[in-house]
Design a protein around this motif. Structure first.
Motif, mmCIF file in Angstrom:
data_model
loop_
_atom_site.group_PDB
_atom_site.id
_atom_site.type_symbol
_atom_site.label_atom_id
_atom_site.label_comp_id
_atom_site.label_asym_id
_atom_site.label_seq_id
_atom_site.Cartn_x
_atom_site.Cartn_y
_atom_site.Cartn_z
ATOM 1 N N ASN A 187 0.793 -1.229 0.000
ATOM 2 C CA ASN A 187 0.000 0.000 0.000
ATOM 3 C C ASN A 187 0.825 1.279 0.000
ATOM 4 O O ASN A 187 0.504 2.224 0.711
ATOM 5 C CB ASN A 187 -0.989 -0.002 1.175
ATOM 6 C CG ASN A 187 -1.901 -1.199 1.137
ATOM 7 O OD1 ASN A 187 -2.412 -1.558 0.079
ATOM 8 N ND2 ASN A 187 -2.097 -1.839 2.265
ATOM 9 N N GLU A 230 -0.320 4.698 1.176
ATOM 10 C CA GLU A 230 -1.482 4.905 0.329
ATOM 11 C C GLU A 230 -2.643 5.519 1.114
ATOM 12 O O GLU A 230 -3.420 6.307 0.571
ATOM 13 C CB GLU A 230 -1.910 3.587 -0.307
ATOM 14 C CG GLU A 230 -2.971 3.729 -1.352
ATOM 15 C CD GLU A 230 -3.266 2.413 -2.020
ATOM 16 O OE1 GLU A 230 -3.495 2.435 -3.238
ATOM 17 O OE2 GLU A 230 -3.274 1.373 -1.339
ATOM 18 N N THR A 231 -2.743 5.206 2.385
ATOM 19 C CA THR A 231 -3.828 5.738 3.213
ATOM 20 C C THR A 231 -3.735 7.249 3.378
ATOM 21 O O THR A 231 -4.717 7.887 3.744
ATOM 22 C CB THR A 231 -3.838 5.073 4.603
ATOM 23 O OG1 THR A 231 -2.553 5.237 5.197
ATOM 24 C CG2 THR A 231 -4.175 3.592 4.505
ATOM 25 N N ASP A 232 -2.550 7.825 3.135
ATOM 26 C CA ASP A 232 -2.370 9.270 3.251
ATOM 27 C C ASP A 232 -2.542 9.994 1.919
ATOM 28 O O ASP A 232 -2.426 11.207 1.839
ATOM 29 C CB ASP A 232 -0.978 9.591 3.820
ATOM 30 C CG ASP A 232 -0.847 9.194 5.269
ATOM 31 O OD1 ASP A 232 -1.871 9.134 5.968
ATOM 32 O OD2 ASP A 232 0.291 8.950 5.712
#
Length: 135
Positions: free
Chosen positions: A6, A58-60
């Motif tokens: 990710n 990826e979450t950011d």
């Protein structure tokens, strides 16, 4: 062999090649508690602009159609300082498996590459074998 799923790659093209530009970019990310991992900068021939590529979790990443999902894989360890051929083995193993490298980042004890997530399992299995870790 270590890996991180990710990861997202961001490339900023045409950044003015002037002092303070990188500080401004990464300072703004830091204000939002976004951790940056690999950073690669390449200057153009005319030396007036540069491209900066970096990875973040990826979450950011603000969801956008142009975002490309990638994976980061690293070869880590003290042997990086004392044994020659570690990078060659890594790059050769990936090439032999037709795995394209998008970004390379190195330090004294780590080589990281950014590849397409489609090749994650093949890369991990191949690198484990190449370094004799598949016991």
């Amino acid at each position: 062999i270590a890996h991180s799923l990710n990861e997202a790659k961001i490339t900023l093209s045409g950044v003015p090649d002037q002092p303070g530009q990188a500080a401004e970019i990464f300072g703004a990310l830091a204000k939002h508690s976004i951790n940056v991992d690999m950073i690669v900068q390449s200057s153009s021939i005319n030396q007036e602009a540069t491209d900066i590529t970096f990875t973040i979790p990826e979450t950011d990443l603000i969801i956008a159609e142009s975002t490309i999902k990638k994976i980061q894989i690293s070869v880590v360890g003290n042997a990086m300082r004392t044994q020659s051929g570690i990078a060659k083995t890594m790059f050769e193993t990936l090439a032999n498996n037709q795995i394209n490298i998008h970004v390379i980042s190195t330090s004294e004890i780590k080589i990281s590459v950014l590849i397409s997530s489609d090749y994650y399992e093949l890369a991990m299995r191949s690198l484990h074998s190449a370094f004799g870790l598949d016991v």
